[in-house]
Write a protein that holds these residues in place. Structure first.
Motif, PDB file in Angstrom:
ATOM      1  N   THR A 299       0.849  -1.181   0.000  1.00 35.02           N
ATOM      2  CA  THR A 299       0.000   0.000   0.000  1.00 35.02           C
ATOM      3  C   THR A 299       0.889   1.236   0.000  1.00 35.02           C
ATOM      4  OG1 THR A 299      -1.768  -1.139   1.194  1.00 35.02           O
ATOM      5  CG2 THR A 299      -1.782   1.274   1.238  1.00 35.02           C
ATOM      6  N   VAL A 300       0.708   2.108  -0.985  1.00 35.57           N
ATOM      7  CA  VAL A 300       1.533   3.300  -1.139  1.00 35.57           C
ATOM      8  C   VAL A 300       0.650   4.525  -0.953  1.00 35.57           C
ATOM      9  CG1 VAL A 300       3.123   4.562  -2.651  1.00 35.57           C
ATOM     10  CG2 VAL A 300       2.941   2.062  -2.818  1.00 35.57           C
ATOM     11  N   GLU A 301       1.131   5.460  -0.123  1.00 34.07           N
ATOM     12  CA  GLU A 301       0.422   6.726   0.045  1.00 34.07           C
ATOM     13  C   GLU A 301       1.393   7.875  -0.144  1.00 34.07           C
ATOM     14  OE1 GLU A 301      -2.728   7.554   3.134  1.00 34.07           O
ATOM     15  OE2 GLU A 301      -1.160   8.918   3.878  1.00 34.07           O
ATOM     16  N   VAL A 302       1.021   8.822  -0.987  1.00 29.79           N
ATOM     17  CA  VAL A 302       1.825  10.015  -1.250  1.00 29.79           C
ATOM     18  C   VAL A 302       1.008  11.236  -0.846  1.00 29.79           C
ATOM     19  CG1 VAL A 302       3.009  11.389  -2.994  1.00 29.79           C
ATOM     20  CG2 VAL A 302       3.009   8.893  -3.171  1.00 29.79           C
ATOM     21  N   ARG A 303       1.618  12.101  -0.024  1.00 27.48           N
ATOM     22  CA  ARG A 303       0.950  13.335   0.394  1.00 27.48           C
ATOM     23  C   ARG A 303       1.582  14.513  -0.347  1.00 27.48           C
ATOM     24  NH1 ARG A 303      -2.509  13.167   4.481  1.00 27.48           N
ATOM     25  NH2 ARG A 303      -2.670  11.241   5.699  1.00 27.48           N
ATOM     26  N   PRO A 304       0.914  15.035  -1.371  1.00 29.78           N
ATOM     27  CA  PRO A 304       1.456  16.187  -2.104  1.00 29.78           C
ATOM     28  C   PRO A 304       1.421  17.446  -1.235  1.00 29.78           C
ATOM     29  CG  PRO A 304      -0.293  15.064  -3.343  1.00 29.78           C
ATOM     30  CD  PRO A 304      -0.348  14.576  -1.946  1.00 29.78           C
ATOM     31  N   VAL A 305       2.294  18.397  -1.565  1.00 32.15           N
ATOM     32  CA  VAL A 305       2.265  19.694  -0.903  1.00 32.15           C
ATOM     33  C   VAL A 305       1.004  20.430  -1.357  1.00 32.15           C
ATOM     34  CG1 VAL A 305       3.425  21.930  -0.695  1.00 32.15           C
ATOM     35  CG2 VAL A 305       4.763  19.822  -0.685  1.00 32.15           C
ATOM     36  N   PRO A 306       0.186  20.923  -0.415  1.00 36.32           N
ATOM     37  CA  PRO A 306      -1.051  21.610  -0.819  1.00 36.32           C
ATOM     38  C   PRO A 306      -0.750  22.853  -1.648  1.00 36.32           C
ATOM     39  CG  PRO A 306      -1.076  21.094   1.531  1.00 36.32           C
ATOM     40  CD  PRO A 306       0.320  20.843   1.042  1.00 36.32           C
ATOM     41  N   ALA A 307      -1.541  23.046  -2.673  1.00 33.14           N
ATOM     42  CA  ALA A 307      -1.454  24.255  -3.504  1.00 33.14           C
ATOM     43  C   ALA A 307      -2.841  24.901  -3.488  1.00 33.14           C
ATOM     44  CB  ALA A 307      -1.036  23.920  -4.925  1.00 33.14           C
ATOM     45  N   GLY A 308      -3.006  25.891  -2.626  1.00 29.68           N
ATOM     46  CA  GLY A 308      -4.335  26.462  -2.446  1.00 29.68           C
ATOM     47  C   GLY A 308      -5.131  25.586  -1.507  1.00 29.68           C
ATOM     48  N   ALA A 309      -6.132  24.891  -2.047  1.00 30.48           N
ATOM     49  CA  ALA A 309      -6.916  23.962  -1.233  1.00 30.48           C
ATOM     50  C   ALA A 309      -6.038  22.773  -0.832  1.00 30.48           C
ATOM     51  CB  ALA A 309      -8.138  23.491  -2.021  1.00 30.48           C
ATOM     52  N   GLU A 310      -6.387  22.155   0.284  1.00 23.50           N
ATOM     53  CA  GLU A 310      -5.607  21.017   0.774  1.00 23.50           C
ATOM     54  C   GLU A 310      -5.681  19.864  -0.223  1.00 23.50           C
ATOM     55  OE1 GLU A 310      -5.274  18.146   4.732  1.00 23.50           O
ATOM     56  OE2 GLU A 310      -6.582  19.903   4.701  1.00 23.50           O
ATOM     57  N   ALA A 311      -4.522  19.318  -0.571  1.00 26.33           N
ATOM     58  CA  ALA A 311      -4.466  18.244  -1.560  1.00 26.33           C
ATOM     59  C   ALA A 311      -4.785  16.908  -0.909  1.00 26.33           C
ATOM     60  CB  ALA A 311      -3.078  18.200  -2.198  1.00 26.33           C
ATOM     61  N   GLU A 312      -5.526  16.095  -1.606  1.00 26.44           N
ATOM     62  CA  GLU A 312      -5.856  14.765  -1.115  1.00 26.44           C
ATOM     63  C   GLU A 312      -4.666  13.822  -1.315  1.00 26.44           C
ATOM     64  OE1 GLU A 312      -8.567  13.512   0.416  1.00 26.44           O
ATOM     65  OE2 GLU A 312      -9.332  15.566   0.553  1.00 26.44           O
ATOM     66  N   PRO A 313      -4.417  12.899  -0.375  1.00 29.76           N
ATOM     67  CA  PRO A 313      -3.341  11.927  -0.565  1.00 29.76           C
ATOM     68  C   PRO A 313      -3.596  11.066  -1.800  1.00 29.76           C
ATOM     69  CG  PRO A 313      -4.126  11.914   1.715  1.00 29.76           C
ATOM     70  CD  PRO A 313      -5.093  12.740   0.925  1.00 29.76           C
ATOM     71  N   LEU A 314      -2.508  10.691  -2.466  1.00 27.59           N
ATOM     72  CA  LEU A 314      -2.594   9.779  -3.601  1.00 27.59           C
ATOM     73  C   LEU A 314      -2.290   8.376  -3.097  1.00 27.59           C
ATOM     74  CD1 LEU A 314      -0.533  11.936  -6.122  1.00 27.59           C
ATOM     75  CD2 LEU A 314      -3.027  11.852  -5.881  1.00 27.59           C
ATOM     76  N   ARG A 315      -3.107   7.399  -3.442  1.00 33.38           N
ATOM     77  CA  ARG A 315      -2.927   6.045  -2.934  1.00 33.38           C
ATOM     78  C   ARG A 315      -2.926   5.048  -4.086  1.00 33.38           C
ATOM     79  NH1 ARG A 315      -6.513   8.413   0.853  1.00 33.38           N
ATOM     80  NH2 ARG A 315      -5.602   8.584   2.946  1.00 33.38           N
ATOM     81  N   ALA A 316      -2.165   3.985  -3.892  1.00 35.32           N
ATOM     82  CA  ALA A 316      -2.113   2.912  -4.882  1.00 35.32           C
ATOM     83  C   ALA A 316      -1.668   1.630  -4.180  1.00 35.32           C
ATOM     84  CB  ALA A 316      -1.156   3.254  -6.020  1.00 35.32           C
ATOM     85  N   VAL A 317      -1.957   0.509  -4.806  1.00 32.28           N
ATOM     86  CA  VAL A 317      -1.540  -0.802  -4.299  1.00 32.28           C
ATOM     87  C   VAL A 317      -0.848  -1.547  -5.433  1.00 32.28           C
ATOM     88  CG1 VAL A 317      -2.270  -3.018  -3.327  1.00 32.28           C
ATOM     89  CG2 VAL A 317      -3.429  -0.906  -2.630  1.00 32.28           C
ATOM     90  N   GLY A 318       0.312  -2.110  -5.152  1.00 32.82           N
ATOM     91  CA  GLY A 318       1.037  -2.852  -6.177  1.00 32.82           C
ATOM     92  C   GLY A 318       2.032  -3.803  -5.546  1.00 32.82           C
ATOM     93  N   HIS A 319       2.871  -4.395  -6.374  1.00 29.06           N
ATOM     94  CA  HIS A 319       3.858  -5.355  -5.884  1.00 29.06           C
ATOM     95  C   HIS A 319       5.286  -4.829  -5.957  1.00 29.06           C
ATOM     96  CE1 HIS A 319       0.408  -8.046  -6.461  1.00 29.06           C
ATOM     97  NE2 HIS A 319       0.991  -8.821  -5.574  1.00 29.06           N
ATOM     98  N   ARG A 320       5.489  -3.767  -6.722  1.00 32.74           N
ATOM     99  CA  ARG A 320       6.839  -3.233  -6.891  1.00 32.74           C
ATOM    100  C   ARG A 320       6.766  -1.709  -6.852  1.00 32.74           C
ATOM    101  NH1 ARG A 320      11.682  -5.218  -9.047  1.00 32.74           N
ATOM    102  NH2 ARG A 320      12.989  -3.689 -10.131  1.00 32.74           N
ATOM    103  N   VAL A 321       7.494  -1.118  -5.922  1.00 30.51           N
ATOM    104  CA  VAL A 321       7.437   0.329  -5.722  1.00 30.51           C
ATOM    105  C   VAL A 321       8.845   0.898  -5.860  1.00 30.51           C
ATOM    106  CG1 VAL A 321       6.813   2.197  -4.146  1.00 30.51           C
ATOM    107  CG2 VAL A 321       5.518   0.035  -4.114  1.00 30.51           C
ATOM    108  N   THR A 322       9.000   1.902  -6.724  1.00 34.78           N
ATOM    109  CA  THR A 322      10.291   2.560  -6.924  1.00 34.78           C
ATOM    110  C   THR A 322      10.158   4.038  -6.604  1.00 34.78           C
ATOM    111  OG1 THR A 322      10.976   0.999  -8.649  1.00 34.78           O
ATOM    112  CG2 THR A 322      12.125   3.114  -8.573  1.00 34.78           C
ATOM    113  N   VAL A 323      11.057   4.530  -5.768  1.00 41.51           N
ATOM    114  CA  VAL A 323      11.125   5.954  -5.443  1.00 41.51           C
ATOM    115  C   VAL A 323      12.481   6.457  -5.906  1.00 41.51           C
ATOM    116  CG1 VAL A 323      11.055   7.689  -3.619  1.00 41.51           C
ATOM    117  CG2 VAL A 323       9.625   5.639  -3.440  1.00 41.51           C
ATOM    118  N   SER A 324      12.489   7.575  -6.656  1.00 40.22           N
ATOM    119  CA  SER A 324      13.746   8.115  -7.180  1.00 40.22           C
ATOM    120  C   SER A 324      13.670   9.622  -7.223  1.00 40.22           C
ATOM    121  CB  SER A 324      14.033   7.554  -8.577  1.00 40.22           C
ATOM    122  OG  SER A 324      12.965   7.859  -9.471  1.00 40.22           O
TER     123      SER A 324
END
Length: 302
Positions: A243-268
Protein backbone atom coordinates in the motif's frame (compact mmCIF):
# COMPACT_ATOMS: atom_id res chain seq x y z
CA UNK A 1 19.25 -29.79 3.45
CA UNK A 2 17.80 -27.41 6.05
CA UNK A 3 16.27 -29.09 9.08
CA UNK A 4 12.66 -28.23 9.82
CA UNK A 5 12.27 -26.47 13.16
CA UNK A 6 10.07 -28.20 15.73
CA UNK A 7 7.80 -26.47 18.22
CA UNK A 8 8.95 -28.40 21.30
CA UNK A 9 12.65 -27.59 20.86
CA UNK A 10 13.59 -23.96 21.28
CA UNK A 11 16.65 -21.86 20.67
CA UNK A 12 16.30 -18.81 22.92
CA UNK A 13 18.56 -16.01 21.65
CA UNK A 14 18.80 -13.16 24.15
CA UNK A 15 19.89 -9.85 22.68
CA UNK A 16 22.68 -8.13 24.65
CA UNK A 17 20.70 -4.89 24.97
CA UNK A 18 17.82 -6.75 26.60
CA UNK A 19 20.15 -8.26 29.19
CA UNK A 20 21.56 -4.86 30.10
CA UNK A 21 18.23 -3.03 29.99
CA UNK A 22 15.88 -5.37 31.88
CA UNK A 23 17.56 -8.44 33.31
CA UNK A 24 14.50 -9.30 35.42
CA UNK A 25 12.23 -9.59 32.36
CA UNK A 26 14.91 -11.69 30.65
CA UNK A 27 14.97 -14.05 33.64
CA UNK A 28 11.18 -14.35 33.59
CA UNK A 29 11.18 -15.09 29.85
CA UNK A 30 13.82 -17.81 30.28
CA UNK A 31 11.88 -19.42 33.14
CA UNK A 32 8.57 -19.50 31.25
CA UNK A 33 10.12 -20.81 28.03
CA UNK A 34 12.23 -23.45 29.80
CA UNK A 35 9.25 -24.69 31.80
CA UNK A 36 6.99 -24.96 28.75
CA UNK A 37 9.26 -26.57 26.13
CA UNK A 38 10.59 -30.10 25.97
CA UNK A 39 14.10 -28.81 25.29
CA UNK A 40 15.46 -25.27 25.52
CA UNK A 41 18.90 -24.01 24.53
CA UNK A 42 19.71 -20.50 25.68
CA UNK A 43 22.25 -18.37 23.77
CA UNK A 44 23.76 -15.16 25.14
CA UNK A 45 25.49 -13.57 22.13
CA UNK A 46 27.83 -10.69 22.90
CA UNK A 47 27.45 -8.99 19.52
CA UNK A 48 26.03 -9.22 15.98
CA UNK A 49 28.48 -11.93 14.84
CA UNK A 50 27.59 -14.27 17.70
CA UNK A 51 23.90 -13.47 17.19
CA UNK A 52 24.20 -14.53 13.54
CA UNK A 53 26.21 -17.64 14.43
CA UNK A 54 23.59 -18.76 16.96
CA UNK A 55 20.81 -18.57 14.35
CA UNK A 56 22.94 -20.29 11.72
CA UNK A 57 23.62 -23.22 14.06
CA UNK A 58 20.07 -23.59 15.36
CA UNK A 59 19.57 -27.02 13.76
CA UNK A 60 16.00 -28.22 14.27
CA UNK A 61 15.30 -25.80 17.12
CA UNK A 62 12.73 -23.06 16.68
CA UNK A 63 14.26 -19.63 17.37
CA UNK A 64 12.81 -17.33 20.02
CA UNK A 65 14.31 -13.84 20.13
CA UNK A 66 14.28 -12.03 23.45
CA UNK A 67 14.89 -8.38 22.64
CA UNK A 68 13.48 -5.25 21.04
CA UNK A 69 12.22 -4.45 17.54
CA UNK A 70 15.76 -4.18 16.19
CA UNK A 71 16.61 -7.65 17.46
CA UNK A 72 13.61 -9.06 15.59
CA UNK A 73 14.59 -7.15 12.44
CA UNK A 74 18.17 -8.43 12.77
CA UNK A 75 16.95 -12.03 13.02
CA UNK A 76 14.67 -11.75 9.98
CA UNK A 77 17.44 -10.06 7.98
CA UNK A 78 19.93 -12.81 8.82
CA UNK A 79 17.54 -15.61 7.91
CA UNK A 80 16.63 -13.77 4.70
CA UNK A 81 20.28 -13.50 3.67
CA UNK A 82 20.74 -17.19 4.45
CA UNK A 83 17.59 -17.90 2.36
CA UNK A 84 16.11 -19.79 5.31
CA UNK A 85 13.13 -17.65 6.24
CA UNK A 86 10.75 -20.34 5.04
CA UNK A 87 12.40 -23.00 7.24
CA UNK A 88 11.01 -21.75 10.54
CA UNK A 89 8.70 -19.26 12.17
CA UNK A 90 10.29 -16.85 14.61
CA UNK A 91 8.97 -15.91 18.03
CA UNK A 92 9.61 -12.67 19.89
CA UNK A 93 9.53 -11.79 23.57
CA UNK A 94 9.79 -7.98 23.59
CA UNK A 95 12.35 -6.76 26.15
CA UNK A 96 14.50 -3.65 26.10
CA UNK A 97 12.55 -1.18 23.99
CA UNK A 98 9.23 0.45 23.17
CA UNK A 99 8.23 -2.40 20.85
CA UNK A 100 6.21 -0.28 18.42
CA UNK A 101 6.85 -2.72 15.57
CA UNK A 102 6.16 -5.74 17.78
CA UNK A 103 2.79 -4.31 18.84
CA UNK A 104 1.84 -3.53 15.26
CA UNK A 105 2.56 -7.14 14.32
CA UNK A 106 0.37 -8.48 17.13
CA UNK A 107 3.06 -9.62 19.59
CA UNK A 108 1.91 -9.31 23.25
CA UNK A 109 3.73 -6.57 25.14
CA UNK A 110 3.89 -8.43 28.48
CA UNK A 111 6.86 -10.74 29.05
CA UNK A 112 4.83 -13.69 30.34
CA UNK A 113 2.11 -13.33 27.68
CA UNK A 114 4.70 -13.10 24.89
CA UNK A 115 6.61 -16.14 26.19
CA UNK A 116 3.41 -18.17 26.39
CA UNK A 117 2.50 -17.10 22.86
CA UNK A 118 5.92 -18.35 21.72
CA UNK A 119 5.10 -21.72 23.29
CA UNK A 120 1.43 -22.14 22.40
CA UNK A 121 0.71 -19.64 19.64
CA UNK A 122 0.01 -20.18 15.96
CA UNK A 123 2.38 -19.51 13.09
CA UNK A 124 1.30 -16.57 10.93
CA UNK A 125 3.05 -16.08 7.60
CA UNK A 126 3.45 -12.40 6.87
CA UNK A 127 4.36 -10.31 3.83
CA UNK A 128 7.83 -8.82 3.54
CA UNK A 129 9.24 -5.85 1.63
CA UNK A 130 12.65 -6.57 0.10
CA UNK A 131 14.61 -3.70 -1.41
CA UNK A 132 17.13 -3.68 -4.25
CA UNK A 133 20.03 -3.83 -1.76
CA UNK A 134 18.58 -7.03 -0.21
CA UNK A 135 17.35 -5.17 2.87
CA UNK A 136 14.06 -6.18 4.45
CA UNK A 137 11.15 -4.21 5.90
CA UNK A 138 8.67 -5.85 8.29
CA UNK A 139 6.44 -2.88 8.99
CA UNK A 140 6.57 0.28 6.88
CA UNK A 141 8.79 2.68 4.97
CA UNK A 142 8.52 6.42 5.59
CA UNK A 143 9.99 9.19 3.42
CA UNK A 144 11.40 11.56 4.46
CA UNK A 145 12.91 10.31 7.71
CA UNK A 146 11.86 12.83 10.35
CA UNK A 147 14.26 13.06 13.32
CA UNK A 148 12.69 13.00 16.75
CA UNK A 149 13.81 14.35 20.10
CA UNK A 150 13.00 12.17 23.13
CA UNK A 151 10.53 13.79 25.51
CA UNK A 152 13.04 13.45 28.34
CA UNK A 153 15.41 15.78 26.48
CA UNK A 154 12.85 18.44 25.68
CA UNK A 155 13.06 21.37 28.04
CA UNK A 156 10.04 23.67 28.06
CA UNK A 157 8.98 26.57 30.17
CA UNK A 158 5.40 26.96 31.20
CA UNK A 159 2.89 26.40 33.89
CA UNK A 160 4.16 24.07 36.56
CA UNK A 161 7.81 24.24 35.46
CA UNK A 162 10.56 25.49 37.74
CA UNK A 163 13.88 27.09 37.04
CA UNK A 164 16.98 27.31 39.24
CA UNK A 165 16.04 30.92 39.92
CA UNK A 166 12.63 29.88 41.21
CA UNK A 167 14.22 27.27 43.46
CA UNK A 168 16.79 29.68 44.83
CA UNK A 169 14.20 32.33 45.44
CA UNK A 170 11.88 29.94 47.27
CA UNK A 171 14.80 28.84 49.43
CA UNK A 172 15.54 32.46 50.32
CA UNK A 173 11.89 33.00 51.10
CA UNK A 174 11.71 29.88 53.25
CA UNK A 175 14.86 30.84 55.18
CA UNK A 176 13.38 34.22 56.02
CA UNK A 177 10.02 32.97 57.16
CA UNK A 178 9.10 34.21 60.56
CA UNK A 179 12.09 36.58 60.69
CA UNK A 180 10.02 39.69 60.53
CA UNK A 181 11.71 40.91 57.35
CA UNK A 182 9.30 43.03 55.26
CA UNK A 183 7.74 41.15 52.33
CA UNK A 184 8.66 43.96 49.91
CA UNK A 185 12.34 43.48 50.74
CA UNK A 186 11.96 39.70 50.15
CA UNK A 187 10.35 40.31 46.78
CA UNK A 188 13.26 42.56 45.80
CA UNK A 189 15.77 39.82 46.77
CA UNK A 190 13.82 37.16 44.90
CA UNK A 191 13.76 39.29 41.78
CA UNK A 192 17.51 39.86 42.03
CA UNK A 193 18.19 36.10 42.43
CA UNK A 194 16.09 35.35 39.35
CA UNK A 195 18.13 37.76 37.24
CA UNK A 196 21.36 35.99 38.26
CA UNK A 197 20.12 32.43 37.84
CA UNK A 198 20.71 30.73 34.52
CA UNK A 199 17.65 29.13 33.08
CA UNK A 200 18.05 25.77 31.31
CA UNK A 201 18.25 26.26 27.56
CA UNK A 202 15.41 25.21 25.34
CA UNK A 203 16.27 22.47 22.91
CA UNK A 204 15.17 23.36 19.42
CA UNK A 205 12.27 21.36 18.07
CA UNK A 206 13.06 19.25 15.02
CA UNK A 207 12.64 21.33 11.91
CA UNK A 208 9.83 20.41 9.59
CA UNK A 209 11.16 18.51 6.60
CA UNK A 210 11.50 20.40 3.36
CA UNK A 211 9.14 19.28 0.59
CA UNK A 212 10.73 16.61 -1.59
CA UNK A 213 10.59 16.20 -5.33
CA UNK A 214 10.38 12.49 -5.93
CA UNK A 215 9.15 10.17 -8.62
CA UNK A 216 7.04 7.37 -7.18
CA UNK A 217 6.22 4.43 -9.45
CA UNK A 218 3.95 1.52 -8.57
CA UNK A 219 4.24 -1.50 -10.85
CA UNK A 220 5.76 0.76 -13.52
CA UNK A 221 3.00 3.37 -13.38
CA UNK A 222 3.99 6.85 -12.16
CA UNK A 223 1.92 7.91 -9.17
CA UNK A 224 3.68 11.26 -8.72
CA UNK A 225 6.53 12.86 -10.68
CA UNK A 226 9.34 15.30 -9.95
CA UNK A 227 7.27 18.36 -10.87
CA UNK A 228 4.98 17.80 -7.86
CA UNK A 229 6.59 18.44 -4.45
CA UNK A 230 5.47 16.00 -1.77
CA UNK A 231 5.39 16.14 2.03
CA UNK A 232 5.62 12.42 2.70
CA UNK A 233 5.58 8.97 1.13
CA UNK A 234 4.75 5.73 2.92
CA UNK A 235 5.00 2.12 1.74
CA UNK A 236 3.70 -0.85 3.75
CA UNK A 237 3.03 -4.52 2.97
CA UNK A 238 -0.65 -5.35 3.14
CA UNK A 239 -2.49 -8.47 2.02
CA UNK A 240 -0.10 -9.64 -0.68
CA UNK A 241 0.65 -6.17 -2.01
CA UNK A 242 2.23 -2.90 -0.99
CA UNK A 243 0.00 0.00 0.00
CA UNK A 244 1.53 3.30 -1.14
CA UNK A 245 0.42 6.73 0.05
CA UNK A 246 1.83 10.02 -1.25
CA UNK A 247 0.95 13.33 0.39
CA UNK A 248 1.46 16.19 -2.10
CA UNK A 249 2.27 19.69 -0.90
CA UNK A 250 -1.05 21.61 -0.82
CA UNK A 251 -1.45 24.26 -3.50
CA UNK A 252 -4.34 26.46 -2.45
CA UNK A 253 -6.92 23.96 -1.23
CA UNK A 254 -5.61 21.02 0.77
CA UNK A 255 -4.47 18.24 -1.56
CA UNK A 256 -5.86 14.76 -1.11
CA UNK A 257 -3.34 11.93 -0.57
CA UNK A 258 -2.59 9.78 -3.60
CA UNK A 259 -2.93 6.05 -2.93
CA UNK A 260 -2.11 2.91 -4.88
CA UNK A 261 -1.54 -0.80 -4.30
CA UNK A 262 1.04 -2.85 -6.18
CA UNK A 263 3.86 -5.36 -5.88
CA UNK A 264 6.84 -3.23 -6.89
CA UNK A 265 7.44 0.33 -5.72
CA UNK A 266 10.29 2.56 -6.92
CA UNK A 267 11.13 5.95 -5.44
CA UNK A 268 13.75 8.11 -7.18
CA UNK A 269 14.92 11.70 -7.48
CA UNK A 270 17.34 13.90 -5.54
CA UNK A 271 19.01 12.21 -2.59
CA UNK A 272 16.63 11.28 0.23
CA UNK A 273 16.66 9.40 3.50
CA UNK A 274 13.99 6.97 4.59
CA UNK A 275 12.98 5.15 7.75
CA UNK A 276 12.39 1.41 7.35
CA UNK A 277 10.91 0.05 10.59
CA UNK A 278 13.21 1.66 13.18
CA UNK A 279 16.28 2.09 10.94
CA UNK A 280 17.15 5.26 9.01
CA UNK A 281 18.92 4.68 5.68
CA UNK A 282 20.42 7.05 3.15
CA UNK A 283 21.02 9.25 1.44
CA UNK A 284 20.10 7.36 -1.72
CA UNK A 285 18.92 8.48 -5.16
CA UNK A 286 16.67 5.54 -5.90
CA UNK A 287 15.24 2.56 -4.06
CA UNK A 288 12.89 -0.20 -5.15
CA UNK A 289 10.84 -2.36 -2.79
CA UNK A 290 9.22 -5.63 -3.88
CA UNK A 291 6.57 -7.49 -1.89
CA UNK A 292 7.24 -11.12 -0.96
CA UNK A 293 3.91 -12.59 0.01
CA UNK A 294 3.90 -14.80 3.10
CA UNK A 295 7.71 -14.75 3.18
CA UNK A 296 8.32 -14.97 6.90
CA UNK A 297 6.65 -16.58 9.88
CA UNK A 298 5.92 -15.16 13.32
CA UNK A 299 4.32 -17.06 16.19
CA UNK A 300 1.38 -15.06 17.56
CA UNK A 301 -1.39 -15.76 20.06
CA UNK A 302 -3.89 -18.22 18.65
Amino acid sequence: MTEVATSDQLLVVIDPLARHTDSESVRIAKDVLSAGAASTKVCLPQGPEEFARALERRGSRRPVVVGDDRALLRAVSLLHRQRELAACALSLVPVGGAGVLARSLGVPTGTVAAARAALDGAERWLDLLVDDSDGVVLGAVGIPSIPSIPAALTVTEGEGSASPGDSAASTASGGSAGSGVPSSWLRTCQSFVRTLATRPPRLASPAAPEPSRLRVEVDGVTLVDLDQPVEAVSVAPNGGGATVEVRPVPAGAEAEPLRAVGHRVTVSGPTFRYRADSVVTGPVRTRTWTVREGAWGLTLPG
